[in-house]
Design a protein around this motif. Structure first.
Motif, PDB file in Angstrom:
ATOM      1  N   HIS A   1      -1.357   6.205   5.547  1.00 40.74           N
ATOM      2  CA  HIS A   1      -0.957   5.802   4.199  1.00 40.74           C
ATOM      3  C   HIS A   1       0.270   4.902   4.158  1.00 40.74           C
ATOM      4  O   HIS A   1       0.647   4.455   3.083  1.00 40.74           O
TER       5      HIS A   1
ATOM      6  N   ASP B   1      -7.314   6.897  -1.610  1.00 37.63           N
ATOM      7  CA  ASP B   1      -6.582   5.740  -1.096  1.00 37.63           C
ATOM      8  C   ASP B   1      -7.577   4.669  -0.658  1.00 37.63           C
ATOM      9  O   ASP B   1      -8.203   4.782   0.397  1.00 37.63           O
TER      10      ASP B   1
ATOM     11  N   GLU C   1      -7.134   3.166   9.570  1.00 41.45           N
ATOM     12  CA  GLU C   1      -6.460   3.208  10.882  1.00 41.45           C
ATOM     13  C   GLU C   1      -7.030   4.327  11.750  1.00 41.45           C
ATOM     14  O   GLU C   1      -7.034   4.249  12.968  1.00 41.45           O
TER      15      GLU C   1
ATOM     16  N   GLN D   1      -7.450   0.141   2.283  1.00 42.62           N
ATOM     17  CA  GLN D   1      -8.206  -0.619   3.299  1.00 42.62           C
ATOM     18  C   GLN D   1      -9.688  -0.767   2.926  1.00 42.62           C
ATOM     19  O   GLN D   1     -10.328  -1.765   3.240  1.00 42.62           O
TER      20      GLN D   1
ATOM     21  N   GLY E   1       0.816  -1.202   0.000  1.00 43.16           N
ATOM     22  CA  GLY E   1       0.000   0.000   0.000  1.00 43.16           C
ATOM     23  C   GLY E   1       0.856   1.262   0.000  1.00 43.16           C
ATOM     24  O   GLY E   1       0.642   2.183  -0.789  1.00 43.16           O
ATOM     25  N   ALA E   2       1.853   1.271   0.882  1.00 41.64           N
ATOM     26  CA  ALA E   2       2.703   2.468   0.990  1.00 41.64           C
ATOM     27  C   ALA E   2       3.379   2.773  -0.343  1.00 41.64           C
ATOM     28  O   ALA E   2       3.456   3.926  -0.775  1.00 41.64           O
TER      29      ALA E   2
ATOM     30  N   LYS F   1      -3.878  -4.603  -0.229  1.00 41.50           N
ATOM     31  CA  LYS F   1      -4.554  -5.507   0.711  1.00 41.50           C
ATOM     32  C   LYS F   1      -5.391  -6.610   0.058  1.00 41.50           C
ATOM     33  O   LYS F   1      -4.824  -7.568  -0.448  1.00 41.50           O
TER      34      LYS F   1
HETATM   35  N1  PMP Z   1      -3.269   3.154   3.024  1.00 41.15           N
HETATM   36  C1  PMP Z   1      -4.219   2.696   3.851  1.00 41.15           C
HETATM   37  C2  PMP Z   1      -5.578   3.317   3.797  1.00 41.15           C
HETATM   38  C3  PMP Z   1      -3.962   1.634   4.723  1.00 41.15           C
HETATM   39  O1  PMP Z   1      -4.930   1.194   5.540  1.00 41.15           O
HETATM   40  C4  PMP Z   1      -2.670   1.055   4.725  1.00 41.15           C
HETATM   41  C5  PMP Z   1      -2.329  -0.124   5.629  1.00 41.15           C
HETATM   42  N2  PMP Z   1      -3.013  -0.216   6.820  1.00 41.15           N
HETATM   43  C6  PMP Z   1      -1.703   1.562   3.861  1.00 41.15           C
HETATM   44  C7  PMP Z   1      -2.034   2.600   3.014  1.00 41.15           C
HETATM   45  C8  PMP Z   1      -0.319   0.991   3.816  1.00 41.15           C
HETATM   46  O2  PMP Z   1      -0.336  -0.274   3.235  1.00 41.15           O
HETATM   47  P1  PMP Z   1       0.908  -1.264   3.436  1.00 41.15           P
HETATM   48  O3  PMP Z   1       0.934  -1.655   4.868  1.00 41.15           O
HETATM   49  O4  PMP Z   1       0.612  -2.404   2.498  1.00 41.15           O
HETATM   50  O5  PMP Z   1       2.118  -0.505   3.028  1.00 41.15           O
END
Ligand code: PMP
Length: 432
Positions: free
Chosen positions: A138, A238, A210, A241, A110-111, A267
Motif C-alpha cells: 500500500h 485498493d 507488488e 495498481q 497511492g500511499a 497510478k
Molecule cells: N497501493 C498499491 C496497490 C500499489 O500498487 C501502490 C504502488 N505500487 C501503492 C498503493 C502506493 O502508491 P504510490 O507509490 O503512488 O504511493
C-alpha cells in the motif's frame, strides 16, 4: 547530457534509497516506447509501474494539460476551489462501484490515498484497528508501511511502525494458501487479535500488485463484504495498481460484483500526472469535517485536467476492450512459454494484468529469483523494460500500455522469448 554524465550526477547527489539501479536515463517517450539520453530505444512493458495504461503522453491528455497550464496551475483547493476538482469528484462518484452515493477526496499518491482512507474509516466508525493481507502493498509512508504484507525492503530500516494494524492470509492456492484457509485466517485474526468491535476497516487489493498479480476470488471478496456488514467494519479496496482498465474493467472489483465502502486509486488515473483519490460512501467521506483531509497540492488543477482527459479517453477509445484483447494475447504467448520452457510456470491474467513465474522446479513451484533478475537484465540489454514482483521475487508482471501497437507488442514478446532461449541454453550448458 548523456547517460554517463547523468549517472555521475546520480551517484553524487541522489540518495541511494531513491536512486534507480538502472543506468539509461529517459529522455523522450511515446505510447509504449522510450528513448534514453544516448538515443537508445526501449520498449516499455512496465508502463511506469502501472501508470500508463493509455500510453506515454496520450495526445488528449497532453492537450488537456497544456490547456490547463494556460489557465490556473495552482490555488490550493481549500483556499480557492476550481472546476477540475469538483468535476473529477463527480465523475469518479459516477464510475466507481462504491455502495450508494459516493463522495471523493483527492490526494497526490497511492500511499496518501490509503492514509486518507484509513483516516475516514476511523472517523466514520470511531474504531481504530485495520486488517490487511499477506502479500499486500500500500505504499511507503509510515501507516502504509505498517499495512504492507510484503515488508522487505520497504520498512526494514525505518524503526517502529504505527500500531493497530493486523494481518490475515491472502488466498494463493499455488503457494499453498487455499481460499478456505485464508478465510479461516481472517476470522481468526478478527477473533484473537483485532477484535471486530475495535476494527475500523479491512483493506485489500482486489488483485495483489507488488505481491504477485494474484486476484482475490469473487467468493472471497463476497465473504469479506459479509464479515464487514456483520461487524460494522468498512471494506476498503485498493485499486491503485489494478484500477483504470488494467483488468478489462475500469476497476478490478467490478469482476466480483462486490460494492466496497471505500476505494483508493492513483497510478493510471492521470497518465503520469501525480494524483490519487479516495472514493467512499457519503456518510463515511463526510464523517470528518473542516479541512481534515487534503494538503497543499492535493488534486492539483493540472492533474485534475489530466484525469478528466483520461476518463474521456476511456469513453472514446475502447480501452477496456483493448485491455481484454491484450490480456488474451499475453495469455496465449505465456501458454506456449509455459509449455516450452522448464523455468516458466503459473501463467495468469485478469485482462491485461498478466504475469508468469520463473521457477527452478515446476513440480515444487520453487521460485527462482536469480533467474528472474537475469531475465529482466537481459531484456533490458536488448531494449525491453521488464518488471518483476511477488513475495518470492520470481514473478514477471506485465504493465505495458493497453494501447501498445501490435508490432511493438510482438517485438517485445520476441525479445523475452530470445532471452528465455539464451538463459535456458546457459542453464543446460551449466548442468551438462
Ligand atoms: N497501493 C498499491 C496497490 C500499489 O500498487 C501502490 C504502488 N505500487 C501503492 C498503493 C502506493 O502508491 P504510490 O507509490 O503512488 O504511493
Amino acid at each position: 547530457m548523456n547517460n554517463a554524465q547523468l549517472n555521475e550526477l546520480k551517484q553524487r547527489y541522489v540518495a541511494s534509497g531513491a536512486a534507480s539501479p538502472a543506468t539509461a536515463f529517459a529522455d523522450r517517450a511515446e505510447n509504449a516506447e522510450i528513448w534514453d539520453a544516448d538515443g537508445n530505444r526501449f520498449i516499455d512493458f512496465a508502463g511506469g509501474i502501472g501508470v500508463l495504461n493509455i500510453g506515454h503522453r496520450h495526445p488528449k491528455v497532453v492537450e488537456a494539460v497544456k490547456a490547463q497550464l494556460d489557465r490556473v496551475m495552482h490555488t490550493c483547493q481549500t483556499v480557492m476551489p476550481y472546476e477540475g476538482y469538483v468535476k473529477v469528484a463527480e465523475k469518479l462518484s459516477q464510475v466507481t462501484p462504491v455502495r450508494g452515493h459516493a463522495k471523493v477526496m483527492l490526494a497526490n499518491s497511492g500511499a496518501e490515498a490509503l492514509e486518507n482512507a484509513v483516516k475516514v474509516a476511523r472517523a466514520a466508525t470511531g474504531k481504530n484497528n485495520v486488517i490487511c493481507f499477506d502479500g499486500g502493498y500500500h505504499g511507503r509512508t509510515f501507516m502504509t508501511m505498517a499495512m504492507n504484507g510484503k515488508v522487505a525492503p520497504y520498512s526494514t530500516d525505518f524503526g517502529s511502525m504505527p500500531g493497530n494494524v493486523f494481518r490475515a492470509p491472502f488466498p494463493v492456492p499455488y503457494h499453498g494458501v487455499s481460499e478456505d484457509e485464508a478465510l479461516r485466517g481472517l476470522k481468526m485474526t478478527l477473533k484473537t487479535d483485532a477484535n471486530p468491535k475495535d476494527t475500523a476497516a479491512i483493506v485489500l487489493e482486489p488483485v495483489l500488485g507488488e505481491g504477485g498479480f494474484y486476484p482475490a476470488p469473487p467468493s472471497f471478496l463476497k465473504a469479506i463484504r459479509e464479515i464487514c456488514d456483520e461487524h460494522g467494519i468498512l471494506m476498503i479496496i485498493d485499486e491503485v495498481q489494478s484500477g483504470f482498465g488494467r483488468t478489462g474493467k475500469l476497476f478490478a472489483i467490478e469482476h466480483s460484483g462486490v460494492e466496497p465502502d471505500i476505494m483508493t486509486m492513483a497510478k493510471s488515473m492521470a497518465d503520469g500526472m501525480p494524483i490519487s483519490a479516495v472514493v467512499g460512501t457519503d456518510k463515511v467521506m463526510d464523517a470528518s469535517g473542516g479541512n481534515s483531509l487534503g494538503g497543499t497540492y492535493t488534486g492539483s488543477p493540472v492533474s485534475c485536467a489530466a484525469t478528466l482527459a483520461v476518463l474521456e479517453v476511456f469513453e472514446q477509445e475502447n480501452i477496456l476492450e483493448k485491455s481484454q484483447a491484450l490480456g488474451d494475447k499475453l495469455a496465449a504467448r505465456f501458454a506456449t512459454w509455459q509449455r516450452d520452457f522448464a523455468c516458466i510456470d503459473n501463467a495468469r491474467n485478469m485482462g491485461a494484468m498478466a504475469a508468469f513465474d520463473v521457477v527452478a522446479d515446476k513440480s515444487a513451484h520453487s521460485p527462482d529469483a536469480e533467474l528472474t533478475a537475469a531475465l529482466c537484465k537481459k531484456a533490458r540489454e536488448k531494449g525491453l523494460i521488464l518488471l518483476s514482483c511477488g513475495m518470492y521475487g520470481n514473478t514477471i508482471r506485465f504493465l505495458m500500455p493497453v494501447t501498445i501497437e501490435d508490432a511493438i507488442l510482438e517485438e517485445g514478446l520476441d525479445i523475452i522469448e530470445t532471452c528465455l532461449k539464451e538463459l535456458a541454453g546457459q542453464q543446460s550448458a551449466a548442468t551438462a
